[in-house]
Design a protein around this motif. Structure first.
Motif, PDB file in Angstrom:
ATOM      1  N   SER A 109       0.791  -1.022  -0.110  1.00 55.18           N
ATOM      2  CA  SER A 109      -0.006  -0.017  -0.048  1.00 55.18           C
ATOM      3  C   SER A 109       0.863   1.182   0.008  1.00 55.18           C
ATOM      4  CB  SER A 109      -0.903  -0.021   1.130  1.00 55.18           C
ATOM      5  OG  SER A 109      -1.718  -1.008   1.297  1.00 55.18           O
ATOM      6  N   GLY A 110       0.359   2.228  -0.644  1.00 58.95           N
ATOM      7  CA  GLY A 110       1.065   3.535  -0.731  1.00 58.95           C
ATOM      8  C   GLY A 110       2.171   3.595  -1.623  1.00 58.95           C
ATOM      9  N   ARG A 111       2.368   2.585  -2.504  1.00 58.35           N
ATOM     10  CA  ARG A 111       3.322   2.644  -3.615  1.00 58.35           C
ATOM     11  C   ARG A 111       2.984   3.097  -5.076  1.00 58.35           C
ATOM     12  NH1 ARG A 111       8.418   0.454  -2.411  1.00 58.35           N
ATOM     13  NH2 ARG A 111       8.655  -0.092  -0.452  1.00 58.35           N
ATOM     14  N   VAL A 112       3.906   3.883  -5.681  1.00 56.96           N
ATOM     15  CA  VAL A 112       3.436   4.054  -7.118  1.00 56.96           C
ATOM     16  C   VAL A 112       4.136   3.069  -7.952  1.00 56.96           C
ATOM     17  CG1 VAL A 112       3.620   5.894  -8.803  1.00 56.96           C
ATOM     18  CG2 VAL A 112       3.101   6.363  -6.525  1.00 56.96           C
ATOM     19  N   ALA A 113       3.378   2.106  -8.400  1.00 58.32           N
ATOM     20  CA  ALA A 113       4.178   0.806  -9.237  1.00 58.32           C
ATOM     21  C   ALA A 113       3.916   1.001 -10.771  1.00 58.32           C
ATOM     22  CB  ALA A 113       3.328  -0.517  -8.686  1.00 58.32           C
ATOM     23  N   ALA A 114       4.949   0.694 -11.271  1.00 65.30           N
ATOM     24  CA  ALA A 114       5.206   1.068 -12.826  1.00 65.30           C
ATOM     25  C   ALA A 114       5.181  -0.591 -13.286  1.00 65.30           C
ATOM     26  CB  ALA A 114       6.546   1.506 -13.254  1.00 65.30           C
ATOM     27  N   LEU A 115       4.115  -0.593 -14.261  1.00 66.23           N
ATOM     28  CA  LEU A 115       3.886  -1.874 -14.986  1.00 66.23           C
ATOM     29  C   LEU A 115       4.780  -1.646 -16.380  1.00 66.23           C
ATOM     30  CD1 LEU A 115       2.936  -4.637 -15.390  1.00 66.23           C
ATOM     31  CD2 LEU A 115       0.859  -3.741 -15.886  1.00 66.23           C
ATOM     32  N   VAL A 116       5.662  -2.299 -16.799  1.00 62.11           N
ATOM     33  CA  VAL A 116       6.089  -2.185 -18.061  1.00 62.11           C
ATOM     34  C   VAL A 116       6.429  -3.433 -18.801  1.00 62.11           C
ATOM     35  CG1 VAL A 116       7.717   0.033 -17.523  1.00 62.11           C
ATOM     36  CG2 VAL A 116       8.690  -2.253 -17.215  1.00 62.11           C
ATOM     37  N   ASP A 120      -0.736  13.771  -1.111  1.00 61.45           N
ATOM     38  CA  ASP A 120      -1.714  14.291  -0.095  1.00 61.45           C
ATOM     39  C   ASP A 120      -2.838  13.291   0.223  1.00 61.45           C
ATOM     40  OD1 ASP A 120      -0.681  16.791  -0.545  1.00 61.45           O
ATOM     41  OD2 ASP A 120      -2.208  17.517  -2.203  1.00 61.45           O
ATOM     42  N   GLN A 121      -2.927  11.952  -0.047  1.00 65.51           N
ATOM     43  CA  GLN A 121      -3.737  11.268   0.279  1.00 65.51           C
ATOM     44  C   GLN A 121      -3.351   9.826   0.419  1.00 65.51           C
ATOM     45  OE1 GLN A 121      -7.361  10.533  -2.938  1.00 65.51           O
ATOM     46  NE2 GLN A 121      -6.259  12.291  -3.812  1.00 65.51           N
ATOM     47  N   PRO A 122      -4.008   8.871   1.029  1.00 64.46           N
ATOM     48  CA  PRO A 122      -3.509   7.477   0.848  1.00 64.46           C
ATOM     49  C   PRO A 122      -4.133   6.833  -0.265  1.00 64.46           C
ATOM     50  CG  PRO A 122      -5.481   7.799   2.612  1.00 64.46           C
ATOM     51  CD  PRO A 122      -5.158   9.164   2.074  1.00 64.46           C
ATOM     52  N   LEU A 123      -3.262   6.626  -1.358  1.00 65.79           N
ATOM     53  CA  LEU A 123      -3.457   6.035  -2.395  1.00 65.79           C
ATOM     54  C   LEU A 123      -2.344   5.240  -2.997  1.00 65.79           C
ATOM     55  CD1 LEU A 123      -5.190   6.413  -4.915  1.00 65.79           C
ATOM     56  CD2 LEU A 123      -3.707   8.268  -5.567  1.00 65.79           C
ATOM     57  N   THR A 124      -2.665   3.992  -3.390  1.00 61.13           N
ATOM     58  CA  THR A 124      -1.645   3.234  -4.316  1.00 61.13           C
ATOM     59  C   THR A 124      -2.023   3.393  -5.785  1.00 61.13           C
ATOM     60  OG1 THR A 124      -1.659   1.495  -2.361  1.00 61.13           O
ATOM     61  CG2 THR A 124      -0.512   0.713  -4.398  1.00 61.13           C
ATOM     62  N   VAL A 125      -1.091   3.571  -6.440  1.00 61.17           N
ATOM     63  CA  VAL A 125      -1.230   3.512  -7.933  1.00 61.17           C
ATOM     64  C   VAL A 125      -0.280   2.458  -8.672  1.00 61.17           C
ATOM     65  CG1 VAL A 125      -0.580   5.224  -9.840  1.00 61.17           C
ATOM     66  CG2 VAL A 125      -1.334   6.106  -7.544  1.00 61.17           C
ATOM     67  N   LEU A 126      -1.016   2.192  -9.786  1.00 59.86           N
ATOM     68  CA  LEU A 126      -0.375   1.031 -10.540  1.00 59.86           C
ATOM     69  C   LEU A 126      -0.596   1.770 -12.083  1.00 59.86           C
ATOM     70  CD1 LEU A 126       0.892  -1.639 -11.626  1.00 59.86           C
ATOM     71  CD2 LEU A 126      -1.304  -2.580 -11.356  1.00 59.86           C
ATOM     72  N   LEU A 127       0.469   2.168 -12.560  1.00 61.27           N
ATOM     73  CA  LEU A 127       0.313   2.681 -14.025  1.00 61.27           C
ATOM     74  C   LEU A 127       1.373   2.030 -14.906  1.00 61.27           C
ATOM     75  CD1 LEU A 127       2.955   4.606 -14.917  1.00 61.27           C
ATOM     76  CD2 LEU A 127       1.980   5.846 -13.018  1.00 61.27           C
ATOM     77  N   SER A 128       0.882   1.808 -16.238  1.00 65.11           N
ATOM     78  CA  SER A 128       1.585   1.051 -17.185  1.00 65.11           C
ATOM     79  C   SER A 128       2.112   2.080 -18.180  1.00 65.11           C
ATOM     80  CB  SER A 128       0.768  -0.041 -18.054  1.00 65.11           C
ATOM     81  OG  SER A 128      -0.053   0.662 -18.898  1.00 65.11           O
ATOM     82  N   LEU A 165      -6.989   2.154  -4.660  1.00 61.85           N
ATOM     83  CA  LEU A 165      -6.100   1.699  -5.894  1.00 61.85           C
ATOM     84  C   LEU A 165      -6.374   2.363  -6.927  1.00 61.85           C
ATOM     85  CD1 LEU A 165      -3.555  -0.097  -7.063  1.00 61.85           C
ATOM     86  CD2 LEU A 165      -5.462  -1.871  -7.221  1.00 61.85           C
ATOM     87  N   LEU A 166      -5.623   3.385  -7.580  1.00 59.72           N
ATOM     88  CA  LEU A 166      -5.787   3.978  -8.807  1.00 59.72           C
ATOM     89  C   LEU A 166      -4.783   3.152  -9.882  1.00 59.72           C
ATOM     90  CD1 LEU A 166      -7.100   6.166 -10.438  1.00 59.72           C
ATOM     91  CD2 LEU A 166      -4.851   7.416  -9.803  1.00 59.72           C
ATOM     92  N   VAL A 167      -5.646   2.430 -10.849  1.00 60.99           N
ATOM     93  CA  VAL A 167      -5.345   1.614 -12.066  1.00 60.99           C
ATOM     94  C   VAL A 167      -5.116   2.772 -13.301  1.00 60.99           C
ATOM     95  CG1 VAL A 167      -5.195  -0.102 -13.247  1.00 60.99           C
ATOM     96  CG2 VAL A 167      -5.734  -0.332 -10.927  1.00 60.99           C
ATOM     97  N   LEU A 168      -3.780   2.840 -13.923  1.00 59.54           N
ATOM     98  CA  LEU A 168      -3.782   3.752 -15.251  1.00 59.54           C
ATOM     99  C   LEU A 168      -3.250   2.937 -16.255  1.00 59.54           C
ATOM    100  CD1 LEU A 168      -2.327   7.058 -13.190  1.00 59.54           C
ATOM    101  CD2 LEU A 168      -4.755   6.326 -13.834  1.00 59.54           C
ATOM    102  N   ASP A 169      -3.844   2.869 -17.289  1.00 63.35           N
ATOM    103  CA  ASP A 169      -3.251   2.101 -18.632  1.00 63.35           C
ATOM    104  C   ASP A 169      -2.779   3.359 -19.484  1.00 63.35           C
ATOM    105  OD1 ASP A 169      -2.741   0.400 -20.635  1.00 63.35           O
ATOM    106  OD2 ASP A 169      -4.728  -0.239 -20.955  1.00 63.35           O
ATOM    107  N   GLU A 170      -1.445   3.302 -19.543  1.00 61.97           N
ATOM    108  CA  GLU A 170      -0.530   4.201 -20.504  1.00 61.97           C
ATOM    109  C   GLU A 170      -1.465   5.649 -20.489  1.00 61.97           C
ATOM    110  OE1 GLU A 170       1.654   3.819 -22.293  1.00 61.97           O
ATOM    111  OE2 GLU A 170       1.841   1.643 -22.527  1.00 61.97           O
ATOM    112  N   PRO A 171      -1.395   6.375 -19.162  1.00 65.17           N
ATOM    113  CA  PRO A 171      -1.986   7.277 -18.909  1.00 65.17           C
ATOM    114  C   PRO A 171      -1.393   8.849 -19.782  1.00 65.17           C
ATOM    115  CG  PRO A 171      -0.732   6.950 -17.054  1.00 65.17           C
ATOM    116  CD  PRO A 171      -0.935   5.765 -17.962  1.00 65.17           C
ATOM    117  N   LEU A 172      -0.049   8.434 -20.122  1.00 74.05           N
ATOM    118  CA  LEU A 172       0.652   9.522 -20.774  1.00 74.05           C
ATOM    119  C   LEU A 172       0.649   9.394 -22.323  1.00 74.05           C
ATOM    120  CD1 LEU A 172       3.569   9.621 -18.302  1.00 74.05           C
ATOM    121  CD2 LEU A 172       1.342  11.165 -18.278  1.00 74.05           C
ATOM    122  N   ALA A 173      -0.058   8.270 -22.912  1.00 69.22           N
ATOM    123  CA  ALA A 173       0.027   8.096 -24.302  1.00 69.22           C
ATOM    124  C   ALA A 173      -0.253   9.487 -25.174  1.00 69.22           C
ATOM    125  CB  ALA A 173      -0.748   6.793 -24.558  1.00 69.22           C
ATOM    126  N   ASN A 174       0.239   9.449 -26.122  1.00 68.23           N
ATOM    127  CA  ASN A 174      -0.377  10.578 -27.148  1.00 68.23           C
ATOM    128  C   ASN A 174      -0.241  12.046 -26.592  1.00 68.23           C
ATOM    129  OD1 ASN A 174      -0.920   8.697 -28.877  1.00 68.23           O
ATOM    130  ND2 ASN A 174      -2.820   8.330 -28.033  1.00 68.23           N
TER     131      ASN A 174
END
Length: 284
Positions: A29-36, A167-175, A139-148
């Protein structure tokens, strides 16, 4: 330490083809995880399974709390104004935080009366991100949020996302396909290759565990016998090895730290290699 997301033996099959197979991972919990991973590795399939859009064919997946998902194509309705997008979000989500959503967009200078089609790519990404965050997920899951997005918009979106995490208790997983986007923002790395989890762990720990060695090619076999070689290359009489571990070296070898892009690319080019912690190690 608590676990925000845990998958055990996860598999997803489309007819006769396995998009994911025997995937096990855990994100604290609380991590910002990169999925590559390369195209076709199964990243979107994994993300869709995490948020419940796909059912596992094998294994299990557990999410602690509520998850919100932002797809790569920015799930916005072109004919809506920004205010109408917020109304849509509010009606679909019981835990919706309307004051947060309107306040965030005001801070970003995005007019509520403007139609989605009139927004820049960066503004559209911020609206989609606001809709996801206003659900107040764990948990916030983001699929290629920076594409284009152009480089300035990419930077602005990542900077604002990091502010939310602070600022808030949040775990992020982004590809992402772009490793440079992950530098100084993500602290957990997952490499998916050929439908399997190849690497998973704390980025600082992974970087500390690996070295780039340079030395005489005739001595390379001796190093290979004593440590895990992730990737090896030779140029004439010189060998370059990216290794996991710190072997005792002949003084003719030189060693330097590995950077994140080198680490990711070495594992992607070596599908048989892996760097996976045990669940007990993740839990601490």
């Amino acid at each position: 330490m608590t676990i925000a997301l845990q998958a055990t033996g996860l598999g997803v099959r489309y007819r006769r083809m396995w998009a994911l197979r025997d995937c096990s991972l855990a994100i604290p919990s609380g991590r910002v995880a990169a999925l590559v991973g390369p195209n076709g590795a199964g990243k979107t399939t994994l993300l869709h399974t995490i948020v419940g859009l796909l059912e596992p064919s094998a294994g299990s997946i557990e999410v602690a709390g509520e998850a919100a998902f932002m797809a790569q194509d920015k799930p916005l309705y072109d004919a809506f104004t920004v205010a109408e997008m917020l109304t849509f979000g509010r009606r679909l989500n019981p835990g919706w935080d309307d004051a947060y959503a309107t306040g965030r967009l005001a801070d970003l200078g995005i007019p509520l009366d403007r139609k989605v089609t009139k927004l820049s790519g960066g503004q559209q990404a911020q609206v989609a991100l606001t809709v996801a965050l206003a659900k107040r997920p764990d948990l916030l899951v983001l699929d290629e949020p920076l594409a284009n997005l152009d480089p300035v918009a990419r930077h602005d979106v990542m900077r604002s996302l990091m502010a939310e995490v602070a600022d808030q208790p949040l775990t992020v997983l982004l590809s992402s396909h772009v490793v440079a986007d992950l530098h100084d923002t993500c602290d957990w790395l997952i490499v998916l290759n050929g439908g399997r989890v190849q690497v998973s762990g704390d980025i600082d720990d992974l970087l500390a565990e690996h070295l780039v060695l340079s030395g005489p090619a005739e001595l390379a076999d001796g190093v290979t016998a004593r440590t895990q070689v992730v990737e090896a290359s030779r140029t004439g009489r010189q060998a370059r090895l990216l290794v996991r571990g710190a072997p005792v070296l002949d003084p003719r070898w030189s060693a330097r730290p590995v950077n994140l892009e080198e680490l990711v690319m070495a594992y992607l080019r070596s599908p048989e290699a892996a760097a996976l912690p045990k669940l007990a190690e993740v839990r601490g």
